[in-house]
Design a protein around this motif. Structure first.
Motif, PDB file in Angstrom:
ATOM      1  N   CYS A   1      38.227 -29.066-104.871  1.00 21.98           N
ATOM      2  CA  CYS A   1      38.160 -28.881-103.422  1.00 21.98           C
ATOM      3  C   CYS A   1      36.911 -28.094-103.024  1.00 21.98           C
ATOM      4  O   CYS A   1      36.353 -27.326-103.813  1.00 21.98           O
TER       5      CYS A   1
ATOM      6  N   GLU B   1      36.643 -25.533-101.032  1.00 20.13           N
ATOM      7  CA  GLU B   1      36.829 -24.082-101.039  1.00 20.13           C
ATOM      8  C   GLU B   1      36.559 -23.501-102.422  1.00 20.13           C
ATOM      9  O   GLU B   1      35.910 -22.474-102.574  1.00 20.13           O
ATOM     10  N   ARG B   2      37.078 -24.186-103.446  1.00 23.01           N
ATOM     11  CA  ARG B   2      36.864 -23.680-104.807  1.00 23.01           C
ATOM     12  C   ARG B   2      35.423 -23.850-105.252  1.00 23.01           C
ATOM     13  O   ARG B   2      34.887 -23.002-105.961  1.00 23.01           O
TER      14      ARG B   2
ATOM     15  N   CYS C   1      44.326 -26.225 -99.368  1.00 17.15           N
ATOM     16  CA  CYS C   1      45.509 -26.595-100.143  1.00 17.15           C
ATOM     17  C   CYS C   1      46.064 -25.359-100.844  1.00 17.15           C
ATOM     18  O   CYS C   1      45.428 -24.295-100.877  1.00 17.15           O
TER      19      CYS C   1
ATOM     20  N   CYS D   1      43.808 -23.791-103.603  1.00 18.81           N
ATOM     21  CA  CYS D   1      42.675 -23.022-103.069  1.00 18.81           C
ATOM     22  C   CYS D   1      43.142 -21.716-102.446  1.00 18.81           C
ATOM     23  O   CYS D   1      42.450 -20.696-102.547  1.00 18.81           O
TER      24      CYS D   1
HETATM   25 ZN   LIG Z   1      42.082 -27.071-102.317  1.00 17.45          ZN
END
Ligand SMILES: [Zn+2]
Length: 137
Positions: free
Chosen positions: A55, A57-58, A93, A96
């Motif tokens: 993702c 964010e990560r 999610c 994250c």
């Molecule tokens: Zn995520």
């Protein structure tokens, strides 16, 4: 340091343009702000084998951590279908949220942007009130 939500959401929108999402056609951008104003951006990166997909964010927070940063003061996330003119709020999610909770405190603001320029401001503590953590902060 003053947190500029609009500027951070714009950084997330920029990052979103680099998304590699041929399987979901859903692109996401994230931006994480450090205490000195430095912004790290990330986009989602998918994989034909699915499990290695990561993702936005990560990607953003791992970029920052890999460069020695841990002093995060705000996060922004945007996302939507590739090519769509309108997109709604896209929240991190669960995975994250847990990763952000490892490095940010519960009061860290999280800004979620949509295509109308609206920003939903929440906090990490509201997104993930109970976290798995070795130490409380
Ligand atoms: Zn995520």
């Amino acid at each position: 340091m003053k947190i500029n939500a609009k500027e951070l959401v714009e950084a997330a929108c920029r990052a979103r343009l680099s998304a590699y999402a041929p399987y979901s056609s859903f692109s996401v951008g994230a931006a994480i702000l450090c205490s000195d104003g430095k912004i790290y951006e990330g986009c989602n990166i998918e994989n034909s084998s699915f499990t290695p997909t990561c993702c936005a964010e990560r990607v953003a927070i791992f970029k920052a951590i890999s460069e020695g940063r841990r002093d995060f003061i705000a996060v922004a996330v945007v996302g939507g279908k590739i090519g769509a003119e309108e997109w709604e709020f896209c929240y991190p999610c669960g995975v994250c949220r847990q990763v952000l909770a490892e490095f940010c405190d519960k009061d860290t603001p999280v800004f979620i942007g949509n295509s109308r320029g609206e920003i939903d401001e929440t906090t990490l503590g509201e997104l993930i009130p109970y976290t798995f953590k070795l130490k409380k902060n």
